[in-house]
Design an enzyme around this catalytic site. Structure first.
Site, PDB file in Angstrom:
ATOM      1  CB  SER A 142      -0.860   0.017   1.269  1.00 44.90           C
ATOM      2  OG  SER A 142      -1.403   1.309   1.479  1.00 44.90           O
ATOM      3  CE1 TYR A 155      -3.792  -2.271   5.174  1.00 41.01           C
ATOM      4  CE2 TYR A 155      -3.703   0.095   4.803  1.00 41.01           C
ATOM      5  CZ  TYR A 155      -3.842  -1.194   4.311  1.00 41.01           C
ATOM      6  OH  TYR A 155      -4.012  -1.404   2.964  1.00 41.01           O
TER       7      TYR A 155
HETATM    8  N1  NDP Z   1      -8.787  -0.432  -1.198  1.00 38.49           N
HETATM    9  C1  NDP Z   1      -7.720   0.317  -0.931  1.00 38.49           C
HETATM   10  O1  NDP Z   1      -7.797   1.557  -0.816  1.00 38.49           O
HETATM   11  C2  NDP Z   1      -6.387  -0.329  -0.813  1.00 38.49           C
HETATM   12  C3  NDP Z   1      -6.208  -1.694  -0.620  1.00 38.49           C
HETATM   13  N2  NDP Z   1      -4.954  -2.204  -0.484  1.00 38.49           N
HETATM   14  C4  NDP Z   1      -4.752  -3.632  -0.261  1.00 38.49           C
HETATM   15  O2  NDP Z   1      -5.345  -4.357  -1.309  1.00 38.49           O
HETATM   16  C5  NDP Z   1      -5.690  -5.661  -0.848  1.00 38.49           C
HETATM   17  C6  NDP Z   1      -7.094  -6.004  -1.299  1.00 38.49           C
HETATM   18  O3  NDP Z   1      -7.974  -5.081  -0.705  1.00 38.49           O
HETATM   19  P1  NDP Z   1      -9.352  -4.612  -1.366  1.00 38.49           P
HETATM   20  O4  NDP Z   1      -9.636  -5.377  -2.582  1.00 38.49           O
HETATM   21  O5  NDP Z   1      -9.323  -3.149  -1.430  1.00 38.49           O
HETATM   22  O6  NDP Z   1     -10.340  -5.015  -0.177  1.00 38.49           O
HETATM   23  P2  NDP Z   1     -11.712  -5.847  -0.173  1.00 38.49           P
HETATM   24  O7  NDP Z   1     -12.201  -5.747   1.230  1.00 38.49           O
HETATM   25  O8  NDP Z   1     -12.584  -5.405  -1.290  1.00 38.49           O
HETATM   26  O9  NDP Z   1     -11.224  -7.336  -0.471  1.00 38.49           O
HETATM   27  C7  NDP Z   1     -10.492  -8.080   0.460  1.00 38.49           C
HETATM   28  C8  NDP Z   1     -10.417  -9.526  -0.005  1.00 38.49           C
HETATM   29  O10 NDP Z   1      -9.676 -10.265   0.961  1.00 38.49           O
HETATM   30  C9  NDP Z   1     -10.477 -11.370   1.413  1.00 38.49           C
HETATM   31  N3  NDP Z   1     -10.189 -11.653   2.805  1.00 38.49           N
HETATM   32  C10 NDP Z   1     -10.360 -10.819   3.873  1.00 38.49           C
HETATM   33  N4  NDP Z   1     -10.029 -11.456   5.003  1.00 38.49           N
HETATM   34  C11 NDP Z   1      -9.625 -12.710   4.638  1.00 38.49           C
HETATM   35  C12 NDP Z   1      -9.177 -13.843   5.356  1.00 38.49           C
HETATM   36  N5  NDP Z   1      -9.084 -13.839   6.702  1.00 38.49           N
HETATM   37  N6  NDP Z   1      -8.869 -14.970   4.676  1.00 38.49           N
HETATM   38  C13 NDP Z   1      -8.986 -15.004   3.324  1.00 38.49           C
HETATM   39  N7  NDP Z   1      -9.396 -13.967   2.586  1.00 38.49           N
HETATM   40  C14 NDP Z   1      -9.720 -12.838   3.247  1.00 38.49           C
HETATM   41  C15 NDP Z   1     -11.926 -10.911   1.184  1.00 38.49           C
HETATM   42  O11 NDP Z   1     -12.809 -12.006   0.961  1.00 38.49           O
HETATM   43  P3  NDP Z   1     -13.702 -12.757   2.058  1.00 38.49           P
HETATM   44  O12 NDP Z   1     -14.371 -11.687   2.869  1.00 38.49           O
HETATM   45  O13 NDP Z   1     -14.612 -13.585   1.213  1.00 38.49           O
HETATM   46  O14 NDP Z   1     -12.732 -13.567   2.833  1.00 38.49           O
HETATM   47  C16 NDP Z   1     -11.778 -10.151  -0.139  1.00 38.49           C
HETATM   48  O15 NDP Z   1     -11.765 -11.065  -1.217  1.00 38.49           O
HETATM   49  C17 NDP Z   1      -5.475  -5.654   0.666  1.00 38.49           C
HETATM   50  O16 NDP Z   1      -4.251  -6.276   0.959  1.00 38.49           O
HETATM   51  C18 NDP Z   1      -5.409  -4.161   1.008  1.00 38.49           C
HETATM   52  O17 NDP Z   1      -4.624  -3.912   2.140  1.00 38.49           O
HETATM   53  C19 NDP Z   1      -3.834  -1.423  -0.581  1.00 38.49           C
HETATM   54  C20 NDP Z   1      -3.955  -0.080  -0.763  1.00 38.49           C
HETATM   55  C21 NDP Z   1      -5.223   0.574  -0.895  1.00 38.49           C
HETATM   56  N1  LIG Z   2      -3.179   2.755   0.165  1.00 37.56           N
HETATM   57  C1  LIG Z   2      -4.462   3.058   0.692  1.00 37.56           C
HETATM   58  C2  LIG Z   2      -4.795   2.146   1.717  1.00 37.56           C
HETATM   59  O1  LIG Z   2      -4.141   1.147   1.927  1.00 37.56           O
HETATM   60  C3  LIG Z   2      -4.513   4.545   0.956  1.00 37.56           C
HETATM   61  O2  LIG Z   2      -3.504   5.199   0.647  1.00 37.56           O
HETATM   62  O3  LIG Z   2      -5.531   5.043   1.395  1.00 37.56           O
END
Ligand code: NDP
Ligand SMILES: N[C@@H](C=O)C(=O)O
Length: 268
Positions: A142, A155
């Site tokens: 991130s 985080y």
């Molecule tokens: N959105 C943002 O602004 C940003 C996101 N990120 C990173 O991107 C990645 C994806 O996030 P994003 O798509 O935005 O978030 P979402 O919440 O949309 O998706 C998260 C995914 O992870 C799965 N997940 C959550 N907990 C578990 C678990 N315990 N075991 C297995 N699967 C799990 C969820 O599925 P289910 O609930 O079915 O398990 C879902 O498929 C993360 O690592 C996040 O930190 C980085 C920067 C910015």
């Molecule tokens: N990277 C995003 C979260 O992980 C943000 O910058 O908000």
């Protein structure tokens, strides 16, 4: 079993958000898929959509990566299926609350998913890929890895771990044909914000990227051979300058004397 020349890409957190888009794009690039997340229902929905619009084989594994036995099953699968050539370590959760307002048990669960699960899956994949003559690991970090002041500090620290771990993996394993990319997204419009207790409404719209654009940019960065991809950053020279400053520090981070500014007398 795969019939794809590209092999199988395993994507964690593929039931929604960024992971579901990675699954779609990798299928369009010719990979077969193994999709991992907790919700079987949502995984099935993503798998149906992709199988209906591409020729790829999609399988799903419902697993809670915070659960030791479930995590062990996924590690075993990475080692056991020789067709797996790519791992996208995407599953993760975030937080927005400051330390005094956040629950330490939730922070521990975040560390276990964002760090422990990612580390264990990387170990399993790296060993298997090296033995198989190559493979690719994409780690989703991130922007807060280098800007921990922005959201919840734990985080940010978990994502700094992902960045540091990826840099080290690249150094140790690039000559063994293990390809590493670490991606540092800014704010992306997904459920992440609801799960984190935050709201995208608090951010200016120009700071928010759609997940399709994020993944397309990140995969373009992969094609360009980037180790670190920051999809929002307008001028990559800024990252190179940051990285050059870090590299310049390295030879001086371990010396047998402290500098004059600390006033410690040097023994004659
Ligand atoms: N959105 C943002 O602004 C940003 C996101 N990120 C990173 O991107 C990645 C994806 O996030 P994003 O798509 O935005 O978030 P979402 O919440 O949309 O998706 C998260 C995914 O992870 C799965 N997940 C959550 N907990 C578990 C678990 N315990 N075991 C297995 N699967 C799990 C969820 O599925 P289910 O609930 O079915 O398990 C879902 O498929 C993360 O690592 C996040 O930190 C980085 C920067 C910015
Ligand atoms: N990277 C995003 C979260 O992980 C943000 O910058 O908000």
């Amino acid at each position: 079993m795969t019939y794809s020349k590209m092999g199988i890409a395993m994507v964690t957190g593929a039931s929604a958000g960024i992971g579901a888009i990675y699954a779609d794009r990798l299928a369009r690039r010719g990979y077969d898929l193994i999709l991992v997340a907790r919700s079987q229902e949502r995984l099935d929905e993503v798998a149906r959509r992709i199988a209906g619009s591409t020729n790829c084989n999609v399988s799903t594994v419902a697993a809670d990566l915070n659960d030791k036995a479930d995590l062990g099953r996924i590690e075993t699968l990475l080692g056991a299926d020789p067709a797996i050539t790519m791992l996208v370590n995407n599953a993760g959760i975030g937080g927005v609350a400051p330390l005094l307002e956040s629950d330490v048990n939730k922070m521990q669960a975040m560390i276990e998913l964002n760090i422990t699960a990612l580390t264990r899956l990387t170990y399993a994949a790296a060993r298997a890929f090296v033995a198989r003559g190559g493979g690719t690991i994409i780690n989703i970090s991130s922007a807060v890895a280098i800007a921990p002041e922005i959201l919840n500090g734990v985080y940010g620290a978990t994502k700094a771990f992902v960045l540091a771990f990826s840099l080290s993996l690249h150094k140790e394993l690039a000559d063994k044909k293990l390809r590493i990319q670490v991606v540092l997204p800014g704010a992306i419009a997904t459920n992440f914000w609801d799960v984190s207790g935050g709201s995208l409404d608090d951010l200016p719209s120009k700071a928010i990227m759609q997940s399709d654009d994020l993944v397309d940019a990140a995969l373009a960065g992969l094609d360009q051979g980037e180790l670190v991809t920051i999809p929002s950053l307008p001028d990559v020279a800024d990252w190179h300058a940051y990285e050059a400053a870090r590299q310049k520090l390295i030879p001086n981070l371990s010396l047998n004397t402290s500098p004059a500014r600390y006033g410690i007398a040097v023994a004659a």
